[in-house]
Design a protein around this motif. Sequence first.
Motif, PDB file in Angstrom:
ATOM      1  N   GLN A  28       4.609 -14.655  -8.997  1.00 47.43           N
ATOM      2  CA  GLN A  28       5.564 -13.584  -8.685  1.00 47.43           C
ATOM      3  C   GLN A  28       5.031 -12.705  -7.541  1.00 47.43           C
ATOM      4  N   TRP A  29       5.169 -11.379  -7.684  1.00 44.81           N
ATOM      5  CA  TRP A  29       4.736 -10.466  -6.610  1.00 44.81           C
ATOM      6  C   TRP A  29       3.373  -9.853  -6.924  1.00 44.81           C
ATOM      7  N   GLY A  30       2.498 -10.603  -7.530  1.00 48.59           N
ATOM      8  CA  GLY A  30       1.189 -10.072  -7.888  1.00 48.59           C
ATOM      9  C   GLY A  30       1.231  -9.390  -9.243  1.00 48.59           C
ATOM     10  N   ASP A  31       0.057  -8.969  -9.701  1.00 48.06           N
ATOM     11  CA  ASP A  31      -0.076  -8.263 -10.978  1.00 48.06           C
ATOM     12  C   ASP A  31       0.400  -9.097 -12.166  1.00 48.06           C
ATOM     13  N   GLU A  32       0.243 -10.408 -12.077  1.00 49.72           N
ATOM     14  CA  GLU A  32       0.702 -11.287 -13.161  1.00 49.72           C
ATOM     15  C   GLU A  32      -0.321 -11.388 -14.291  1.00 49.72           C
TER      16      GLU A  32
ATOM     17  N   ASN B 166      -7.162  -4.994  -1.396  1.00 48.40           N
ATOM     18  CA  ASN B 166      -5.819  -4.640  -1.883  1.00 48.40           C
ATOM     19  C   ASN B 166      -5.578  -5.165  -3.300  1.00 48.40           C
ATOM     20  N   ALA B 167      -6.387  -6.124  -3.724  1.00 46.85           N
ATOM     21  CA  ALA B 167      -6.201  -6.720  -5.054  1.00 46.85           C
ATOM     22  C   ALA B 167      -6.744  -5.793  -6.138  1.00 46.85           C
ATOM     23  N   GLY B 168      -6.229  -5.935  -7.327  1.00 46.08           N
ATOM     24  CA  GLY B 168      -6.743  -5.185  -8.466  1.00 46.08           C
ATOM     25  C   GLY B 168      -6.688  -6.086  -9.679  1.00 46.08           C
ATOM     26  N   HIS B 169      -7.756  -6.825  -9.903  1.00 46.91           N
ATOM     27  CA  HIS B 169      -7.774  -7.774 -11.023  1.00 46.91           C
ATOM     28  C   HIS B 169      -8.406  -7.120 -12.241  1.00 46.91           C
TER      29      HIS B 169
ATOM     30  N   LYS C 218       8.348   1.058   6.564  1.00 49.20           N
ATOM     31  CA  LYS C 218       7.530   1.269   5.373  1.00 49.20           C
ATOM     32  C   LYS C 218       7.532  -0.009   4.529  1.00 49.20           C
ATOM     33  N   ILE C 219       6.321  -0.495   4.222  1.00 46.54           N
ATOM     34  CA  ILE C 219       6.186  -1.711   3.405  1.00 46.54           C
ATOM     35  C   ILE C 219       5.750  -1.328   1.996  1.00 46.54           C
ATOM     36  N   GLY C 220       5.139  -0.143   1.900  1.00 43.08           N
ATOM     37  CA  GLY C 220       4.555   0.234   0.603  1.00 43.08           C
ATOM     38  C   GLY C 220       3.224  -0.458   0.414  1.00 43.08           C
ATOM     39  N   THR C 221       2.397  -0.489   1.458  1.00 39.10           N
ATOM     40  CA  THR C 221       1.114  -1.204   1.361  1.00 39.10           C
ATOM     41  C   THR C 221       0.134  -0.428   0.481  1.00 39.10           C
ATOM     42  N   THR C 222      -1.011  -1.050   0.246  1.00 38.20           N
ATOM     43  CA  THR C 222      -2.063  -0.393  -0.527  1.00 38.20           C
ATOM     44  C   THR C 222      -2.914   0.521   0.375  1.00 38.20           C
ATOM     45  N   LYS C 223      -2.624   0.533   1.661  1.00 38.59           N
ATOM     46  CA  LYS C 223      -3.305   1.390   2.659  1.00 38.59           C
ATOM     47  C   LYS C 223      -4.793   1.079   2.761  1.00 38.59           C
TER      48      LYS C 223
ATOM     49  N   ILE D 160      -5.450  -3.810   5.283  1.00 44.11           N
ATOM     50  CA  ILE D 160      -5.351  -5.270   5.214  1.00 44.11           C
ATOM     51  C   ILE D 160      -4.517  -5.831   6.380  1.00 44.11           C
ATOM     52  N   GLY D 161      -3.307  -5.323   6.541  1.00 46.60           N
ATOM     53  CA  GLY D 161      -2.411  -5.839   7.589  1.00 46.60           C
ATOM     54  C   GLY D 161      -3.029  -5.685   8.979  1.00 46.60           C
ATOM     55  N   PRO D 162      -3.483  -4.469   9.355  1.00 44.26           N
ATOM     56  CA  PRO D 162      -4.077  -4.304  10.684  1.00 44.26           C
ATOM     57  C   PRO D 162      -5.302  -5.206  10.904  1.00 44.26           C
TER      58      PRO D 162
ATOM     59  N   TYR E  24       8.316  -7.798   3.697  1.00 42.21           N
ATOM     60  CA  TYR E  24       7.730  -7.045   2.570  1.00 42.21           C
ATOM     61  C   TYR E  24       6.733  -7.930   1.832  1.00 42.21           C
ATOM     62  N   VAL E  25       5.659  -8.237   2.517  1.00 39.41           N
ATOM     63  CA  VAL E  25       4.659  -9.176   2.011  1.00 39.41           C
ATOM     64  C   VAL E  25       3.281  -8.627   2.334  1.00 39.41           C
ATOM     65  N   THR E  26       2.256  -9.324   1.892  1.00 35.78           N
ATOM     66  CA  THR E  26       0.924  -8.990   2.352  1.00 35.78           C
ATOM     67  C   THR E  26       0.643  -9.854   3.585  1.00 35.78           C
ATOM     68  N   SER E  27      -0.535  -9.724   4.165  1.00 28.86           N
ATOM     69  CA  SER E  27      -0.721 -10.361   5.482  1.00 28.86           C
ATOM     70  C   SER E  27      -1.504 -11.668   5.428  1.00 28.86           C
TER      71      SER E  27
ATOM     72  N   ARG F 122       7.162  -5.714  -9.455  1.00 25.83           N
ATOM     73  CA  ARG F 122       6.863  -5.655  -8.022  1.00 25.83           C
ATOM     74  C   ARG F 122       6.405  -4.233  -7.680  1.00 25.83           C
ATOM     75  N   VAL F 123       5.402  -4.117  -6.810  1.00 26.01           N
ATOM     76  CA  VAL F 123       4.989  -2.791  -6.314  1.00 26.01           C
ATOM     77  C   VAL F 123       5.309  -2.750  -4.824  1.00 26.01           C
ATOM     78  N   GLY F 124       5.683  -1.595  -4.349  1.00 27.02           N
ATOM     79  CA  GLY F 124       5.991  -1.473  -2.925  1.00 27.02           C
ATOM     80  C   GLY F 124       7.451  -1.798  -2.664  1.00 27.02           C
ATOM     81  N   GLU F 125       7.779  -1.827  -1.364  1.00 28.68           N
ATOM     82  CA  GLU F 125       9.181  -2.016  -0.976  1.00 28.68           C
ATOM     83  C   GLU F 125       9.559  -3.493  -1.008  1.00 28.68           C
TER      84      GLU F 125
HETATM   85  P1  IMP Z   1      -0.996  -4.752   1.637  1.00 30.36           P
HETATM   86  O1  IMP Z   1      -1.486  -6.033   1.120  1.00 30.36           O
HETATM   87  O2  IMP Z   1      -1.843  -3.570   1.236  1.00 30.36           O
HETATM   88  O3  IMP Z   1      -0.758  -4.783   3.118  1.00 30.36           O
HETATM   89  O4  IMP Z   1       0.459  -4.445   0.970  1.00 30.36           O
HETATM   90  C1  IMP Z   1       1.584  -5.263   1.257  1.00 30.36           C
HETATM   91  C2  IMP Z   1       2.443  -5.440   0.019  1.00 30.36           C
HETATM   92  O5  IMP Z   1       1.744  -6.211  -0.944  1.00 30.36           O
HETATM   93  C3  IMP Z   1       2.807  -4.130  -0.683  1.00 30.36           C
HETATM   94  O6  IMP Z   1       4.092  -4.271  -1.257  1.00 30.36           O
HETATM   95  C4  IMP Z   1       1.761  -4.042  -1.793  1.00 30.36           C
HETATM   96  O7  IMP Z   1       2.209  -3.259  -2.887  1.00 30.36           O
HETATM   97  C5  IMP Z   1       1.640  -5.502  -2.165  1.00 30.36           C
HETATM   98  N1  IMP Z   1       0.331  -5.831  -2.756  1.00 30.36           N
HETATM   99  C6  IMP Z   1      -0.840  -5.981  -2.117  1.00 30.36           C
HETATM  100  N2  IMP Z   1      -1.810  -6.327  -2.973  1.00 30.36           N
HETATM  101  C7  IMP Z   1      -1.235  -6.411  -4.182  1.00 30.36           C
HETATM  102  C8  IMP Z   1      -1.723  -6.776  -5.480  1.00 30.36           C
HETATM  103  O8  IMP Z   1      -2.895  -7.107  -5.693  1.00 30.36           O
HETATM  104  N3  IMP Z   1      -0.798  -6.757  -6.489  1.00 30.36           N
HETATM  105  C9  IMP Z   1       0.505  -6.447  -6.272  1.00 30.36           C
HETATM  106  N4  IMP Z   1       0.992  -6.117  -5.090  1.00 30.36           N
HETATM  107  C10 IMP Z   1       0.140  -6.103  -4.043  1.00 30.36           C
END
Ligand code: IMP
Length: 430
Positions: A17-21, A45-48, A131-136, A139-141, A243-246, A278-281
Motif C-alpha cells: 500500500q502507501w507504507g506503514d503496513e 523517511n522510513a519509520g519501522h 505540497k506533497i506532504g513529505t517527511t521533510k 529525501i526528494g532533493p 504524490y510519491v517518494t523519490s 496513507r500519510v501526506g497528500e
Molecule cells: P518523502 O519520502 O519524505 O519525500 O515523502 C513523500 C511521500 O511519501 C509523503 O506522502 C510521505 O508521507 C510518504 N512517506 C515517506 N516515507 C514514508 C513511510 O515510511 N511511510 C509512509 N509514508 C511515507
Amino acid sequence: MSASNGLPRTTCIVGVQWGDEGKGKIVDLLAAQADVVVRFQGGGNAGHTVVVKGEKFVLHLIPSGILHRGSTSVIANGVVVDPQQLLEEMSNLRARGVKIGKNLLISDRAHVVMPWHKLMDQLAEGSDAQKIGTTKRGIGPCYADKAARKGIRIADLFRPDYLQQRLEALVSEKNRVLAALYGAPPLDDDEVFREYRGYAEKIAPHVGDALGFVNDAIDAKKRVLFEGAQGSLLDIDFGTYPYVTSSNSDACGIPAGAGVAPKKVGHILGVAKAYCTRVGEGPFPTELVDDVGERLRSVGGEFGSLTGRPRRCGWFDTVTSRHAVRINGIDGLVITKLDVLDQFGEVRVCTAYRLDGKTTNSMPGDCERLARCEPVYKSFPGWKSDTSKVTSFRQLPKNARAYLNYLERELGVPVVMISVGKDREKTIRR
Ligand code: IMP
C-alpha cells in the motif's frame, strides 16, 4: 517455498500500500533466520516499528535486522543517508543495549543527505507551489541531486581534498537557489565540510563495499533479506505520481538499489494492512472521512511513527493491491493488523472503481483520474470477536477467514502470514 517453511535464500519484503503496513515487524520476524538484511532504497523517511518483548523500537535508516545478533544489516547504495540522523539512531539503539559493530555495513556508493537537501525539502513544503506532504528529511532533493549528478556519496566524505572542492562548487550554487527561491540565508561550505568530515570519522568503521558483501553472501548461499521501505503505491515510477517518494520503493528497486542482478532477487513477500492508510497528500480512493475512518485511526493507532501525523484511513483496496502484486511479482501476502477490525460490524473491500461512467479493475496511471475514481465495495459481516490471541488460521472466526480467503482469491496470491498484534508472537503462519 513459502515463508512458513523457513526463509527462502533471498527474500524481499515490500509494502503493498502507501507504507506503514507493518513491514518492520515482519522483517524483524524473518531477520531471525537471515544472515544479511539489506535496505536498498529510501532513507530516514522510513519509520519501522518493531516491538520486542513489549519494548518498542522505531528504526528509520538502520535495517530491522540490527535487533538480531546473528545478522549483518546493510545500508546499500540505493539508500540516501543522513549521517547525522544515522549517528543519532545508532546511539539511541546502543543506549538501549543493541550492539552495533561489524553487524552494520554502509555502502560507500550511497548518497549523502546534505544540509541543503533538508532545507529545500522543508522550504518547498512550506511554500504553496506543490505540497506533497513529505517527511521533510531531504529525501526528494537528495535523489534529485543524485540524478542531476550533483550528489555527494559516502566515499566522497573520505576524500577531503575532493570533498572540499565539490562543496565549494555545490554550496555556492545551492546558496543562489536558496536565496532566489526562498530568501534563505547562505550556508557556509567550510562549516559543512567540518561537520560532514566529523560524521565521516564516526561512521568510518561501518563503511565498505556493500555491493561485494551482499553478492558474496548470495553466492555463498547465505540467507539475504531485502527490506523495502515505504510502499509500492509510493514508488516514483509505479505509485501515485507526483504524490510519491523519490525512489523505487518496491522489488523493482532491488537490482539498482543493492547491485544485485534481477535474476537473483528471490521470493517476494508483500505486506498489506487488513485496511488501508496513507500519510501526506495524494489520491486515496477508499479513504473514509467519517466516523468509520476515525475509528480505524484510533483503534489502529494510525499516527506516523516518524512525524506523528494522523494517517488517513480507509478500506482495503484490491485494485491498487493487484497493481502492487503485479509490479512486485508477489509470491506471498502478509496481512497485518487484522485485530484492528475485530469490533467492526461490517468490513468492506473495494473490488473495482467507477470512472467516467464505466467500471474498471485497473488502477489509472495518473492522479487526475485516480482522484475521480469511486470505489465499488463488497461488504463482509464483521466477526466481533478478539483475534489477538489466535495462533492458527483455523482458530480465526469464520467471518475473518472468509475475508482473508476473499483477498487471497481476488489478488491471486496466498496469504502466508497474518499479524494480530504488535508483538513478534502475535503472528499466525500458514
Ligand atoms: P518523502 O519520502 O519524505 O519525500 O515523502 C513523500 C511521500 O511519501 C509523503 O506522502 C510521505 O508521507 C510518504 N512517506 C515517506 N516515507 C514514508 C513511510 O515510511 N511511510 C509512509 N509514508 C511515507
